[in-house]
Design an enzyme around this catalytic site. Structure first.
Site, mmCIF file in Angstrom:
data_model
loop_
_atom_site.group_PDB
_atom_site.id
_atom_site.type_symbol
_atom_site.label_atom_id
_atom_site.label_comp_id
_atom_site.label_asym_id
_atom_site.label_seq_id
_atom_site.Cartn_x
_atom_site.Cartn_y
_atom_site.Cartn_z
ATOM 1 N N ASP A 6 0.863 -1.182 0.000
ATOM 2 C CA ASP A 6 0.000 0.000 0.000
ATOM 3 C C ASP A 6 0.899 1.232 0.000
ATOM 4 O O ASP A 6 1.509 1.566 1.016
ATOM 5 C CB ASP A 6 -0.907 -0.027 1.241
ATOM 6 C CG ASP A 6 -1.662 1.278 1.445
ATOM 7 O OD1 ASP A 6 -1.830 2.033 0.467
ATOM 8 O OD2 ASP A 6 -2.085 1.535 2.598
ATOM 9 N N GLY A 8 1.094 4.951 0.045
ATOM 10 C CA GLY A 8 0.322 6.141 0.340
ATOM 11 C C GLY A 8 1.084 7.416 0.057
ATOM 12 O O GLY A 8 2.194 7.405 -0.486
ATOM 13 N N THR A 10 2.395 9.360 2.252
ATOM 14 C CA THR A 10 3.470 9.564 3.215
ATOM 15 C C THR A 10 4.321 8.332 3.433
ATOM 16 O O THR A 10 5.535 8.431 3.602
ATOM 17 C CB THR A 10 2.896 10.018 4.574
ATOM 18 O OG1 THR A 10 2.123 11.203 4.379
ATOM 19 C CG2 THR A 10 3.991 10.302 5.581
ATOM 20 N N ARG A 11 3.693 7.145 3.425
ATOM 21 C CA ARG A 11 4.408 5.920 3.782
ATOM 22 C C ARG A 11 4.059 4.779 2.833
ATOM 23 O O ARG A 11 2.980 4.750 2.250
ATOM 24 C CB ARG A 11 4.049 5.476 5.210
ATOM 25 C CG ARG A 11 4.461 6.425 6.304
ATOM 26 C CD ARG A 11 4.085 5.859 7.663
ATOM 27 N NE ARG A 11 2.648 5.637 7.784
ATOM 28 C CZ ARG A 11 2.074 4.902 8.722
ATOM 29 N NH1 ARG A 11 2.819 4.273 9.607
ATOM 30 N NH2 ARG A 11 0.759 4.768 8.770
ATOM 31 N N LYS A 13 3.273 0.955 3.144
ATOM 32 C CA LYS A 13 2.918 -0.082 4.112
ATOM 33 C C LYS A 13 2.816 -1.403 3.360
ATOM 34 O O LYS A 13 2.405 -1.433 2.198
ATOM 35 C CB LYS A 13 1.600 0.266 4.798
ATOM 36 C CG LYS A 13 1.711 1.457 5.743
ATOM 37 C CD LYS A 13 0.365 1.996 6.150
ATOM 38 C CE LYS A 13 -0.218 2.860 5.059
ATOM 39 N NZ LYS A 13 -1.474 3.530 5.454
ATOM 40 N N VAL A 102 -7.583 4.787 -5.166
ATOM 41 C CA VAL A 102 -7.639 3.336 -4.986
ATOM 42 C C VAL A 102 -7.591 2.957 -3.513
ATOM 43 O O VAL A 102 -8.164 1.940 -3.110
ATOM 44 C CB VAL A 102 -6.511 2.644 -5.790
ATOM 45 C CG1 VAL A 102 -5.137 3.021 -5.252
ATOM 46 C CG2 VAL A 102 -6.695 1.130 -5.800
ATOM 47 N N ASP A 103 -6.938 3.776 -2.685
ATOM 48 C CA ASP A 103 -6.928 3.488 -1.251
ATOM 49 C C ASP A 103 -8.332 3.615 -0.659
ATOM 50 O O ASP A 103 -8.743 2.801 0.182
ATOM 51 C CB ASP A 103 -5.942 4.400 -0.519
ATOM 52 C CG ASP A 103 -6.133 5.882 -0.822
ATOM 53 O OD1 ASP A 103 -6.832 6.230 -1.797
ATOM 54 O OD2 ASP A 103 -5.555 6.707 -0.082
ATOM 55 N N ARG A 104 -9.078 4.609 -1.116
ATOM 56 C CA ARG A 104 -10.458 4.762 -0.653
ATOM 57 C C ARG A 104 -11.325 3.603 -1.137
ATOM 58 O O ARG A 104 -12.158 3.075 -0.395
ATOM 59 C CB ARG A 104 -11.031 6.092 -1.131
ATOM 60 C CG ARG A 104 -10.366 7.315 -0.518
ATOM 61 C CD ARG A 104 -10.775 8.592 -1.220
ATOM 62 N NE ARG A 104 -12.209 8.844 -1.096
ATOM 63 C CZ ARG A 104 -12.871 9.732 -1.839
ATOM 64 N NH1 ARG A 104 -12.234 10.431 -2.778
ATOM 65 N NH2 ARG A 104 -14.169 9.906 -1.668
ATOM 66 N N THR A 177 0.236 29.724 21.560
ATOM 67 C CA THR A 177 -0.121 29.534 20.153
ATOM 68 C C THR A 177 0.001 28.094 19.685
ATOM 69 O O THR A 177 -0.876 27.587 18.980
ATOM 70 C CB THR A 177 0.746 30.450 19.263
ATOM 71 O OG1 THR A 177 0.517 31.810 19.634
ATOM 72 C CG2 THR A 177 0.398 30.281 17.789
#
Length: 243
Positions: A6, A8, A10-11, A13, A102-104, A177
């Site tokens: 997978d 993504g 960011t990563r 997997k 495709v992840d969704r 802040t």
């Protein structure tokens, strides 16, 4: 044995599967994806018969992963999974089904295969995506919002005085802040999910996945399932259905 990947925003997997069981490996941050790191992950430890890949990251990373896979396992069958109009009991809401990430799509497939009931699927990653599926397996559409880190970074980029920080703070009205940004972005994500759920039937199953799933779930105060391997399980469904 099969290999699920997978990729993504960011990563990367991944997991290996035997007799339908998934064993996840250590994820790899996209900035560290290179020939040496991929070989270190997989060489000599596994010999997959097939590889199923879900990819929403950069094309050059996908090309590199496929190249290394061929180098390690010359005759392996590589399946690049795409979103479909209808498969595995799920009907895609998009008029152009291939445009749904495709992840969704795979998260919808995995959720339907596990629950067979109305569900709200939230991927709490680089982006926050919310997708709904009804009691007939029909995808009703979805929403996309920046993830927590993107929201915080956008404040830093769009203003002169608001700093970006990766530190977690107490949640609530803040008197400095960094904490105000932390709580504000987290509550924005929580509010999005609650607003969607407020319009759904009470029996809708809430499923969270992605790197910030646990953090967001902790502020929702709603019954939910956290499933970090949702997309990987969708990949397994796609692989088992591939002929």
């Amino acid at each position: 044995m099969n290999l699920l990947i997978d990729m993504g925003n960011t990563r990367l997997k991944w997991a290996v599967t035997t007799a339908g069981h998934i064993m996840t490996g250590s994820p790899l941050v996209n900035s560290r994806i290179n020939r040496e790191e991929l070989i270190k992950l997989w060489q000599g430890r596994y010999r997959p018969r097939r590889i199923a890949i879900s990819c929403v990251s950069a094309n050059q990373l996908l090309e590199l992963v496929q190249l290394i896979a061929r180098e390690l396992w010359l005759d392996v069958d590589i399946i690049l999974v795409k979103s479909q109009a209808q498969a595995f009991g799920v009907i895609n809401a998009y008029e152009q089904p291939e445009k749904l990430g495709v992840d969704r799509w795979l998260a919808l497939v995995a959720a339907w295969q596990q629950y067979h009931r109305p569900a709200c699927i939230v991927d709490c990653g680089t982006a926050i995506t919310v997708d709904l599926i009804d009691a007939d397996g029909r995808h009703r559409g979805g929403l996309i919002s920046p993830g927590l880190t993107l929201m915080k970074k956008s404040l830093g980029l769009g203003t002169e005085a608001l700093p970006f920080s990766e530190i977690n703070h107490a949640v609530g009205l803040a008197d400095y802040t960094e904490a105000a940004i932390y709580s504000g972005t987290l509550m924005a994500a929580v509010g999005l999910i609650k607003q969607v759920l407020a319009t759904q039937a009470d029996d809708t199953q809430l499923i969270l996945t992605g790197g910030d799933a646990g953090l967001i779930a902790g502020q929702l105060h709603l019954p939910c399932s956290i499933d970090p391997d949702l997309v990987l399980r969708g990949l397994l469904c796609a692989l088992e259905g591939h002929t």
